[in-house]
Design a protein around this motif. Structure first.
Motif, PDB file in Angstrom:
ATOM      1  N   GLY A  47       0.801  -1.223   0.000  1.00 15.63           N
ATOM      2  CA  GLY A  47       0.000   0.000   0.000  1.00 15.63           C
ATOM      3  C   GLY A  47       0.830   1.267   0.000  1.00 15.63           C
ATOM      4  O   GLY A  47       0.285   2.357  -0.229  1.00 15.63           O
ATOM      5  N   GLN A  48       2.146   1.155   0.252  1.00 15.03           N
ATOM      6  CA  GLN A  48       3.006   2.335   0.268  1.00 15.03           C
ATOM      7  C   GLN A  48       3.592   2.602  -1.117  1.00 15.03           C
ATOM      8  O   GLN A  48       3.676   1.710  -1.961  1.00 15.03           O
ATOM      9  CB  GLN A  48       4.139   2.141   1.278  1.00 15.03           C
ATOM     10  N   LYS A  49       4.014   3.834  -1.338  1.00 17.26           N
ATOM     11  CA  LYS A  49       4.694   4.220  -2.564  1.00 17.26           C
ATOM     12  C   LYS A  49       6.192   4.246  -2.306  1.00 17.26           C
ATOM     13  O   LYS A  49       6.639   4.624  -1.223  1.00 17.26           O
ATOM     14  CB  LYS A  49       4.214   5.587  -3.030  1.00 17.26           C
ATOM     15  N   THR A  50       6.968   3.864  -3.317  1.00 18.58           N
ATOM     16  CA  THR A  50       8.421   3.847  -3.163  1.00 18.58           C
ATOM     17  C   THR A  50       9.086   4.187  -4.487  1.00 18.58           C
ATOM     18  O   THR A  50       8.543   3.915  -5.560  1.00 18.58           O
ATOM     19  CB  THR A  50       8.904   2.463  -2.668  1.00 18.58           C
ATOM     20  N   LYS A  51      10.255   4.800  -4.409  1.00 15.20           N
ATOM     21  CA  LYS A  51      11.052   5.112  -5.590  1.00 15.20           C
ATOM     22  C   LYS A  51      11.915   3.900  -5.940  1.00 15.20           C
ATOM     23  O   LYS A  51      12.644   3.382  -5.096  1.00 15.20           O
ATOM     24  CB  LYS A  51      11.953   6.321  -5.334  1.00 15.20           C
ATOM     25  N   VAL A  52      11.842   3.457  -7.173  1.00 16.96           N
ATOM     26  CA  VAL A  52      12.550   2.262  -7.616  1.00 16.96           C
ATOM     27  C   VAL A  52      13.535   2.632  -8.722  1.00 16.96           C
ATOM     28  O   VAL A  52      13.155   3.258  -9.721  1.00 16.96           O
ATOM     29  CB  VAL A  52      11.566   1.191  -8.129  1.00 16.96           C
ATOM     30  N   LEU A  53      14.794   2.273  -8.533  1.00 14.15           N
ATOM     31  CA  LEU A  53      15.795   2.424  -9.580  1.00 14.15           C
ATOM     32  C   LEU A  53      15.778   1.139 -10.409  1.00 14.15           C
ATOM     33  O   LEU A  53      16.151   0.073  -9.927  1.00 14.15           O
ATOM     34  CB  LEU A  53      17.183   2.650  -8.978  1.00 14.15           C
ATOM     35  N   VAL A  54      15.338   1.250 -11.651  1.00  9.71           N
ATOM     36  CA  VAL A  54      15.120   0.071 -12.490  1.00  9.71           C
ATOM     37  C   VAL A  54      16.460  -0.457 -13.003  1.00  9.71           C
ATOM     38  O   VAL A  54      17.239   0.280 -13.605  1.00  9.71           O
ATOM     39  CB  VAL A  54      14.193   0.399 -13.668  1.00  9.71           C
ATOM     40  N   GLU A  55      16.707  -1.749 -12.769  1.00  7.92           N
ATOM     41  CA  GLU A  55      17.979  -2.347 -13.149  1.00  7.92           C
ATOM     42  C   GLU A  55      17.897  -3.168 -14.430  1.00  7.92           C
ATOM     43  O   GLU A  55      18.839  -3.183 -15.233  1.00  7.92           O
ATOM     44  CB  GLU A  55      18.495  -3.226 -12.007  1.00  7.92           C
ATOM     45  N   LYS A  56      16.790  -3.902 -14.617  1.00  2.76           N
ATOM     46  CA  LYS A  56      16.720  -4.796 -15.784  1.00  2.76           C
ATOM     47  C   LYS A  56      15.283  -5.266 -15.984  1.00  2.76           C
ATOM     48  O   LYS A  56      14.433  -5.085 -15.116  1.00  2.76           O
ATOM     49  CB  LYS A  56      17.630  -6.009 -15.588  1.00  2.76           C
ATOM     50  N   ARG A  57      15.062  -5.885 -17.132  1.00  2.00           N
ATOM     51  CA  ARG A  57      13.782  -6.547 -17.379  1.00  2.00           C
ATOM     52  C   ARG A  57      13.902  -7.986 -16.886  1.00  2.00           C
ATOM     53  O   ARG A  57      14.836  -8.705 -17.258  1.00  2.00           O
ATOM     54  CB  ARG A  57      13.427  -6.540 -18.866  1.00  2.00           C
ATOM     55  N   GLY A  58      12.985  -8.389 -16.037  1.00  2.00           N
ATOM     56  CA  GLY A  58      13.041  -9.715 -15.451  1.00  2.00           C
ATOM     57  C   GLY A  58      12.150 -10.707 -16.163  1.00  2.00           C
ATOM     58  O   GLY A  58      11.859 -10.581 -17.367  1.00  2.00           O
ATOM     59  N   ARG A  59      11.702 -11.696 -15.410  1.00  2.00           N
ATOM     60  CA  ARG A  59      10.852 -12.732 -15.986  1.00  2.00           C
ATOM     61  C   ARG A  59       9.451 -12.194 -16.285  1.00  2.00           C
ATOM     62  O   ARG A  59       8.993 -11.242 -15.659  1.00  2.00           O
ATOM     63  CB  ARG A  59      10.767 -13.912 -15.024  1.00  2.00           C
ATOM     64  N   ASN A  60       8.819 -12.830 -17.258  1.00  2.00           N
ATOM     65  CA  ASN A  60       7.448 -12.465 -17.645  1.00  2.00           C
ATOM     66  C   ASN A  60       7.324 -10.997 -18.042  1.00  2.00           C
ATOM     67  O   ASN A  60       6.291 -10.361 -17.825  1.00  2.00           O
ATOM     68  CB  ASN A  60       6.466 -12.772 -16.505  1.00  2.00           C
TER      69      ASN A  60
ATOM     70  N   LEU B 233       9.052  -7.539  -3.620  1.00  2.00           N
ATOM     71  CA  LEU B 233       7.767  -6.852  -3.676  1.00  2.00           C
ATOM     72  C   LEU B 233       7.257  -6.809  -5.109  1.00  2.00           C
ATOM     73  O   LEU B 233       8.045  -6.761  -6.063  1.00  2.00           O
ATOM     74  CB  LEU B 233       7.903  -5.418  -3.154  1.00  2.00           C
ATOM     75  N   MET B 234       5.940  -6.798  -5.257  1.00  2.00           N
ATOM     76  CA  MET B 234       5.301  -6.560  -6.549  1.00  2.00           C
ATOM     77  C   MET B 234       4.545  -5.242  -6.460  1.00  2.00           C
ATOM     78  O   MET B 234       3.928  -4.947  -5.424  1.00  2.00           O
ATOM     79  CB  MET B 234       4.319  -7.672  -6.896  1.00  2.00           C
ATOM     80  N   GLY B 235       4.624  -4.451  -7.523  1.00  2.00           N
ATOM     81  CA  GLY B 235       3.977  -3.157  -7.451  1.00  2.00           C
ATOM     82  C   GLY B 235       3.369  -2.703  -8.753  1.00  2.00           C
ATOM     83  O   GLY B 235       3.482  -3.371  -9.788  1.00  2.00           O
ATOM     84  N   ARG B 236       2.753  -1.529  -8.707  1.00  2.00           N
ATOM     85  CA  ARG B 236       2.099  -0.916  -9.861  1.00  2.00           C
ATOM     86  C   ARG B 236       2.795   0.397 -10.182  1.00  2.00           C
ATOM     87  O   ARG B 236       2.976   1.249  -9.313  1.00  2.00           O
ATOM     88  CB  ARG B 236       0.626  -0.661  -9.534  1.00  2.00           C
ATOM     89  N   LEU B 237       3.221   0.537 -11.421  1.00  2.00           N
ATOM     90  CA  LEU B 237       3.909   1.750 -11.867  1.00  2.00           C
ATOM     91  C   LEU B 237       2.957   2.930 -11.833  1.00  2.00           C
ATOM     92  O   LEU B 237       1.837   2.855 -12.339  1.00  2.00           O
ATOM     93  CB  LEU B 237       4.458   1.540 -13.279  1.00  2.00           C
TER      94      LEU B 237
ATOM     95  N   ALA C 183       8.357  -8.430 -16.735  1.00  2.00           N
ATOM     96  CA  ALA C 183       8.284  -7.450 -15.650  1.00  2.00           C
ATOM     97  C   ALA C 183       9.645  -6.794 -15.460  1.00  2.00           C
ATOM     98  O   ALA C 183      10.690  -7.401 -15.699  1.00  2.00           O
ATOM     99  CB  ALA C 183       7.846  -8.138 -14.357  1.00  2.00           C
ATOM    100  N   TRP C 184       9.620  -5.535 -15.047  1.00  2.00           N
ATOM    101  CA  TRP C 184      10.857  -4.825 -14.756  1.00  2.00           C
ATOM    102  C   TRP C 184      11.242  -5.068 -13.295  1.00  2.00           C
ATOM    103  O   TRP C 184      10.381  -5.267 -12.438  1.00  2.00           O
ATOM    104  CB  TRP C 184      10.691  -3.333 -15.011  1.00  2.00           C
ATOM    105  N   THR C 185      12.557  -5.049 -13.034  1.00  2.00           N
ATOM    106  CA  THR C 185      13.067  -5.298 -11.692  1.00  2.00           C
ATOM    107  C   THR C 185      14.030  -4.195 -11.296  1.00  2.00           C
ATOM    108  O   THR C 185      14.869  -3.774 -12.093  1.00  2.00           O
ATOM    109  CB  THR C 185      13.797  -6.655 -11.620  1.00  2.00           C
ATOM    110  N   GLY C 186      13.893  -3.727 -10.065  1.00  2.00           N
ATOM    111  CA  GLY C 186      14.816  -2.727  -9.534  1.00  2.00           C
ATOM    112  C   GLY C 186      14.835  -2.804  -8.019  1.00  2.00           C
ATOM    113  O   GLY C 186      14.316  -3.755  -7.422  1.00  2.00           O
ATOM    114  N   ARG C 187      15.435  -1.786  -7.399  1.00  2.00           N
ATOM    115  CA  ARG C 187      15.504  -1.752  -5.945  1.00  2.00           C
ATOM    116  C   ARG C 187      14.997  -0.415  -5.422  1.00  2.00           C
ATOM    117  O   ARG C 187      15.240   0.634  -6.016  1.00  2.00           O
ATOM    118  CB  ARG C 187      16.936  -1.991  -5.446  1.00  2.00           C
ATOM    119  N   SER C 188      14.316  -0.509  -4.305  1.00  2.00           N
ATOM    120  CA  SER C 188      13.873   0.702  -3.623  1.00  2.00           C
ATOM    121  C   SER C 188      15.066   1.328  -2.926  1.00  2.00           C
ATOM    122  O   SER C 188      16.152   0.741  -2.853  1.00  2.00           O
ATOM    123  CB  SER C 188      12.794   0.351  -2.593  1.00  2.00           C
ATOM    124  N   GLU C 189      14.874   2.512  -2.355  1.00  2.00           N
ATOM    125  CA  GLU C 189      15.977   3.145  -1.630  1.00  2.00           C
ATOM    126  C   GLU C 189      16.310   2.377  -0.362  1.00  2.00           C
ATOM    127  O   GLU C 189      17.401   2.508   0.194  1.00  2.00           O
ATOM    128  CB  GLU C 189      15.653   4.605  -1.298  1.00  2.00           C
TER     129      GLU C 189
END
Length: 470
Positions: free
Chosen positions: A378-391, A431-435, A393-399
């Motif tokens: 339910g929280q919002k987070t800033k994600v630095l996108v690192e790569k395209r993952g499986r299916n 985590l899974m999220g919505r852009l 989906a994009w994958t990155g890390r929060s702060e």
């Protein structure tokens, strides 16, 4: 550090005319970069070298080099253990690799170079025309090497030598260079990274005074404002000073995550390990981080089954995991290492007890991580996108360093973008999220990065032509 050394090996070999290949059955040279912190890695090396020996019997022209800490640790003895090896080099001897290979090609017997550069420390500078890190979202920059700590279980002082520090000017220049190449996140590397000094300011061996690492962080933040995130690893709790804590309060470029090895929650074990801090001191220091940077997450390193560890000692380790609130941990069973003082203590904890304690420790860490991840739904987070993952989906890390997956709209390359995501689901370790970004925002981000990439390629090609013509 090992991954970074492998990059430097790639650059040095690239400068000598080698090209990387993905098919080992067709290469002229295989370099095995090694780690000796734990015994299992050495066993894997010897097994792999046996496989390479059979390949070399099939193709006598194949050359094999062994680099890294096992190479430094074993030296000439490694040649006696495995006849297929042509070159053995330590971490400080990476620049010599091409010349050593040429000597072997010209008929020299297998060569070993494992000398520390203590008198004139050298740090490999990145090559503008050969760096494989072009456009890499996250990269590494070395600030120091070696270690003056004397933890009784650790082989690093033997395999990496005493502490040697890199000049701040060179560090800042490389960080800026990596950012120009496209890096959004830089991790500063060192065996005890937060004990850094300007080389001319370093205390005499055995001397004690606060490190200048916080000053280095502030200078990077000031002089490379384009950098999105600045991390560092691996720090030592002794050097988590008030000035370093304050840097985490003041510098937005430092993310809300710190990795701080604790190793044990028992004062008796910490003393036997020669860690030079108490449990209370450790907890007090990380609590200061939490006070100045609300929401910061902590990860750590832990050893179980150290010589003499009782059930009571281990339970104190479990309790410090809870008290500090670690959301991730690298946990290991103690294994005796050559050239370490702990060898004199014996290895009196049975394998079954070590395995049981490790399983209990991992279960606790996983429980805390799961609880933490669920709290973020339910929280919002800033994600630095690192790569395209499986299916797709994009994958990155929060702060806070959580792994975040999300699905982006078709037609956009989001690698390297800093996007906002609303967390919708907590997985076991991610985590899974919505852009939340609009298509217009994504288009602007992509256009800006594409302009930067075109400029980088032009600059790289120009530098390559100058190098060849020169």
């Amino acid at each position: 550090m090992n991954a970074h050394d492998s990059r430097r090996i790639e650059e040095v070999l690239g400068g000598a005319g080698y090209e990387s290949a993905s098919d080992a059955s067709e290469v002229d040279l295989i370099v095995v970069n090694t780690c000796s912190v734990r015994e299992k890695a050495e066993h894997k090396l010897m097994s792999f070298l046996g496989t390479l020996r059979r390949e070399k019997e099939r193709r006598p022209g194949l050359m094999i080099a062994v680099a890294g800490c096992v190479a430094q640790q074993e030296g000439e003895a490694l040649l006696n253990k495995e006849s297929a090896i042509d070159v053995v080099i330590g971490p400080d001897n990476i620049p010599e690799l091409p010349a050593l290979l040429r000597r072997v090609e010209d008929g020299a017997p297998p060569l070993v170079h494992t000398e520390f550069d203590v008198e004139a420390p050298g740090f490999l500078e990145p090559s503008a025309s050969l760096s494989p890190a072009l456009g890499e979202v996250s990269t590494y920059v070395t600030v120091m090497k070696g270690c003056d700590e004397r933890c009784t279980y650790c082989i690093v002082p033997h395999t990496r030598g005493p502490e040697r520090y890199r000049k701040a000017d060179d560090i800042v220049d490389e960080v800026a260079y990596r950012v120009r190449l496209g890096a959004r996140e830089v991790t500063l590397l060192g065996q005890t990274v937060n004990s850094w000094y300007e080389p001319e300011d370093a205390p005499s061996r055995g001397g004690e005074r606060p490190s200048e690492f916080p000053m280095l962080l502030r200078r990077i933040a000031r002089e490379v404002p384009e950098l999105t995130r600045l991390r560092y690893t691996s720090p030592h709790p002794r050097h988590l000073t008030d000035s370093l804590v304050q840097a985490h309060a003041d510098l937005n470029v430092l993310p809300a995550h710190v990795h701080m090895p604790v190793q044990s929650g028992s004062d008796r074990m910490l003393k036997r390990m020669l860690r030079r801090y108490s449990r209370a001191q450790y907890v007090s220091r990380v609590n200061k981080l939490k006070e100045v940077r609300p929401g910061i997450t902590l990860s750590t390193d832990v050893i179980v089954g150290f010589p003499g560890e009782t059930e009571s000692d281990f339970e104190q380790t479990l309790s410090v995991i809870e008290e500090a609130g670690f959301v991730a941990a690298y946990c290991f069973k103690y294994s005796p290492r050559p050239h370490t003082p702990a060898l004199k203590l014996g290895d009196d904890i049975t394998p079954s007890v070590k395995s049981d304690r490790l399983a209990r420790l991992l279960a606790l860490v996983e429980h805390q991580q799961s609880k933490h991840l669920r709290s973020l739904v339910g929280q919002k987070t800033k994600v630095l996108v690192e790569k395209r993952g499986r299916n797709d989906a994009w994958t990155g890390r929060s702060e806070r360093h959580e792994i975040v997956h999300f699905v982006g709209p078709d037609g956009f390359d989001l690698e390297g973008a800093l996007v906002e995501v609303e967390v919708e689901k907590a997985n076991k370790h991610s985590l899974m999220g919505r852009l939340l970004q609009s298509d217009d925002d994504l288009f602007a981000m992509q256009a800006s990065r594409e302009v930067g990439r075109i400029g980088l390629e032009k600059d790289r090609n120009r530098r390559h032509r100058l190098r060849v013509l020169g």
